[in-house]
Design an enzyme around this catalytic site. Structure first.
Site, PDB file in Angstrom:
ATOM      1  N   GLY A  20       0.825  -1.217   0.000  1.00 12.35           N
ATOM      2  CA  GLY A  20       0.000   0.000   0.000  1.00 12.35           C
ATOM      3  C   GLY A  20       0.851   1.256   0.000  1.00 12.35           C
ATOM      4  O   GLY A  20       0.599   2.191   0.765  1.00 12.35           O
ATOM      5  N   GLY A  24      -0.670   8.055   0.910  1.00  8.46           N
ATOM      6  CA  GLY A  24      -0.901   8.042   2.344  1.00  8.46           C
ATOM      7  C   GLY A  24       0.304   7.612   3.170  1.00  8.46           C
ATOM      8  O   GLY A  24       1.452   7.972   2.886  1.00  8.46           O
ATOM      9  N   GLY A  26       1.739   4.687   3.595  1.00  7.27           N
ATOM     10  CA  GLY A  26       2.727   3.814   2.935  1.00  7.27           C
ATOM     11  C   GLY A  26       3.726   4.597   2.107  1.00  7.27           C
ATOM     12  O   GLY A  26       4.942   4.338   2.157  1.00  7.27           O
ATOM     13  N   TYR A 166     -14.009  -3.718  10.271  1.00  6.47           N
ATOM     14  CA  TYR A 166     -12.696  -3.064  10.093  1.00  6.47           C
ATOM     15  C   TYR A 166     -11.983  -3.011  11.444  1.00  6.47           C
ATOM     16  O   TYR A 166     -10.801  -3.368  11.548  1.00  6.47           O
ATOM     17  CB  TYR A 166     -12.888  -1.660   9.519  1.00  6.47           C
TER      18      TYR A 166
HETATM   19  N1  LIG Z   1      -6.056   7.192   7.619  1.00  3.85           N
HETATM   20  C1  LIG Z   1      -6.328   6.871   8.883  1.00  3.85           C
HETATM   21  O1  LIG Z   1      -6.886   7.680   9.659  1.00  3.85           O
HETATM   22  C2  LIG Z   1      -5.923   5.525   9.423  1.00  3.85           C
HETATM   23  C3  LIG Z   1      -6.144   5.285  10.788  1.00  3.85           C
HETATM   24  C4  LIG Z   1      -5.774   4.064  11.328  1.00  3.85           C
HETATM   25  C5  LIG Z   1      -5.195   3.096  10.523  1.00  3.85           C
HETATM   26  N2  LIG Z   1      -5.008   3.353   9.197  1.00  3.85           N
HETATM   27  C6  LIG Z   1      -4.391   2.279   8.395  1.00  3.85           C
HETATM   28  O2  LIG Z   1      -3.241   2.795   7.752  1.00  3.85           O
HETATM   29  C7  LIG Z   1      -2.984   2.000   6.578  1.00  3.85           C
HETATM   30  C8  LIG Z   1      -2.706   2.933   5.412  1.00  3.85           C
HETATM   31  O3  LIG Z   1      -3.877   3.686   5.138  1.00  3.85           O
HETATM   32  P1  LIG Z   1      -3.813   5.225   4.732  1.00  3.85           P
HETATM   33  O4  LIG Z   1      -4.366   6.000   5.839  1.00  3.85           O
HETATM   34  O5  LIG Z   1      -2.454   5.562   4.226  1.00  3.85           O
HETATM   35  O6  LIG Z   1      -4.891   5.229   3.564  1.00  3.85           O
HETATM   36  P2  LIG Z   1      -4.735   5.583   1.994  1.00  3.85           P
HETATM   37  O7  LIG Z   1      -3.998   6.869   1.837  1.00  3.85           O
HETATM   38  O8  LIG Z   1      -6.084   5.483   1.427  1.00  3.85           O
HETATM   39  O9  LIG Z   1      -3.789   4.400   1.446  1.00  3.85           O
HETATM   40  C9  LIG Z   1      -4.227   3.055   1.494  1.00  3.85           C
HETATM   41  C10 LIG Z   1      -3.240   2.173   0.766  1.00  3.85           C
HETATM   42  O10 LIG Z   1      -3.742   0.820   0.827  1.00  3.85           O
HETATM   43  C11 LIG Z   1      -3.911   0.333  -0.512  1.00  3.85           C
HETATM   44  N3  LIG Z   1      -5.127  -0.474  -0.676  1.00  3.85           N
HETATM   45  C12 LIG Z   1      -6.412  -0.078  -0.450  1.00  3.85           C
HETATM   46  N4  LIG Z   1      -7.260  -1.043  -0.853  1.00  3.85           N
HETATM   47  C13 LIG Z   1      -6.490  -2.056  -1.338  1.00  3.85           C
HETATM   48  C14 LIG Z   1      -6.774  -3.326  -1.910  1.00  3.85           C
HETATM   49  N5  LIG Z   1      -8.031  -3.752  -2.112  1.00  3.85           N
HETATM   50  N6  LIG Z   1      -5.735  -4.112  -2.275  1.00  3.85           N
HETATM   51  C15 LIG Z   1      -4.458  -3.686  -2.106  1.00  3.85           C
HETATM   52  N7  LIG Z   1      -4.129  -2.496  -1.600  1.00  3.85           N
HETATM   53  C16 LIG Z   1      -5.131  -1.698  -1.211  1.00  3.85           C
HETATM   54  C17 LIG Z   1      -4.031   1.557  -1.391  1.00  3.85           C
HETATM   55  O11 LIG Z   1      -3.637   1.214  -2.724  1.00  3.85           O
HETATM   56  P3  LIG Z   1      -4.203   2.021  -4.046  1.00  3.85           P
HETATM   57  O12 LIG Z   1      -4.424   3.454  -3.589  1.00  3.85           O
HETATM   58  O13 LIG Z   1      -3.078   1.864  -5.029  1.00  3.85           O
HETATM   59  O14 LIG Z   1      -5.449   1.346  -4.471  1.00  3.85           O
HETATM   60  C18 LIG Z   1      -3.095   2.538  -0.702  1.00  3.85           C
HETATM   61  O15 LIG Z   1      -1.775   2.351  -1.131  1.00  3.85           O
HETATM   62  C19 LIG Z   1      -4.202   1.118   6.400  1.00  3.85           C
HETATM   63  O16 LIG Z   1      -3.912  -0.194   6.878  1.00  3.85           O
HETATM   64  C20 LIG Z   1      -5.269   1.763   7.265  1.00  3.85           C
HETATM   65  O17 LIG Z   1      -6.237   0.859   7.697  1.00  3.85           O
HETATM   66  C21 LIG Z   1      -5.345   4.545   8.640  1.00  3.85           C
END
Ligand SMILES: NC(=O)c1ccc[n+]([C@@H]2O[C@H](COP(=O)([O-])OP(=O)(O)OC[C@H]3O[C@@H](n4cnc5c(N)ncnc54)[C@H](OP(=O)(O)O)[C@@H]3O)[C@@H](O)[C@H]2O)c1
Length: 260
Positions: A20, A24, A26, A166
């Site tokens: 990922g 974001g 990642g 989730y």
């Molecule tokens: N944002 C928050 O407030 C928050 C809070 C707690 C935990 N998290 C966790 O942090 C991690 C990163 O999330 P983020 O906040 O950086 O969100 P983000 O900016 O939306 O990025 C999510 C990443 O996960 C990938 N992804 C989503 N659906 C996928 C799928 N079906 N198969 C493979 N890859 C997939 C996306 O790939 P593509 O964009 O290339 O599709 C993207 O690279 C996640 O595990 C999330 O649950 C986030």
């Protein structure tokens, strides 16, 4: 006083695999690890080719070796294809960041389908577990490595309305982070997790609204939402020698909204 390891943010690492990484947290983790001296990356993405290509170009311009792999990790075929791409690449990994994850969609109990449930659990739990299974042997062969998993504040609170499974998936991540320590710490591998609160990024653009974000803000003593870079900095810290005795912890980053 004698020290067994350097007391700083130095690394015994060269290669990182991040799932990922197209946006974001990642993408920020890849940039932060490159700044910290990691020179070889295996980066996964799903749908955002533009984001991953821009990141790869940036890292290559900084002298890094970058390999990309696309896979939808919400389905078994995608998990299998990423593992196959990793084995075809064939490099030993020092740092694994199991970051790919999403809400997939808000749904209440009565609205749940089996397919929706499976997509959330495949993406957030199963893919991280089986990527770890694929990568750990190369760490064991090298005598060490670091794994950082992405949990969430939702694991502690049960999540917002429509985010219950989730939240359960992120609690599973925190639990297997602890369980793996018993198997992998004796092999020199540290496993930890980061647990963001609400990070102001695409995740919430997609699944939240200004009312939800404002309600979080009102309950956050720090007076602001989180950003990608501060989660990435914590990932870098956990992978560094400064964190050399930290095993099995889930580090909460939420501006004081939820204090363990
Ligand atoms: N944002 C928050 O407030 C928050 C809070 C707690 C935990 N998290 C966790 O942090 C991690 C990163 O999330 P983020 O906040 O950086 O969100 P983000 O900016 O939306 O990025 C999510 C990443 O996960 C990938 N992804 C989503 N659906 C996928 C799928 N079906 N198969 C493979 N890859 C997939 C996306 O790939 P593509 O964009 O290339 O599709 C993207 O690279 C996640 O595990 C999330 O649950 C986030």
């Amino acid at each position: 006083m004698a020290q067994t390891e350097p007391n700083n943010l130095s690394f015994n690492a060269q290669t990182a695999l991040i799932t990922g990484a197209s946006r974001g947290i990642g993408a920020a983790a890849a940039r932060a690890l490159a700044r910290a001296g990691i020179t070889r990356f295996f980066l996964h993405y799903n749908s955002f080719g533009e984001g991953i290509n821009a990141l790869a170009a940036e890292l290559r311009a900084a002298g890094c070796d970058v390999t990309l792999a696309q896979a939808d990790l919400s389905v078994q075929e995608g998990i299998d294809s990423l593992i196959a791409a990793y084995h075809a690449w064939g490099q030993p990994v020092d740092i694994l960041v199991n970051n790919a994850g999403h809400l997939v969609g808000r749904a209440k109990l009565a609205e749940y389908t089996s397919a929706h449930y499976d997509a959330i659990m495949n993406l957030n739990v199963k893919s991280a577990w089986f990527m770890t299974q694929a990568v750990a042997p190369s760490m064991i062969a090298k005598g060490g490595g670091c794994i950082v998993n992405l949990s969430s504040i939702a694991a502690r609170t049960g999540g917002g309305v429509g985010a219950t499974i989730y939240a359960a998936s992120k609690a599973a991540v925190a639990a297997f982070t602890k369980g793996l320590v018993k198997e992998l710490a004796p092999q020199g591998i540290r496993v930890n997790a980061v647990s963001p609160g609400t990070v102001d990024n695409y995740f919430h653009e997609k699944y939240s609204n200004p009312q939800i974000l404002n309600a979080v803000l009102q309950q956050t003593p720090a007076g602001r939402l989180g950003d990608n870079e501060e989660v990435a900095d914590t990932i870098v810290f956990l992978c560094s020698n400064a964190a050399r005795y930290i095993h099995g912890q889930t580090i909460e980053l939420n501006g004081g909204m939820f204090m363990v």
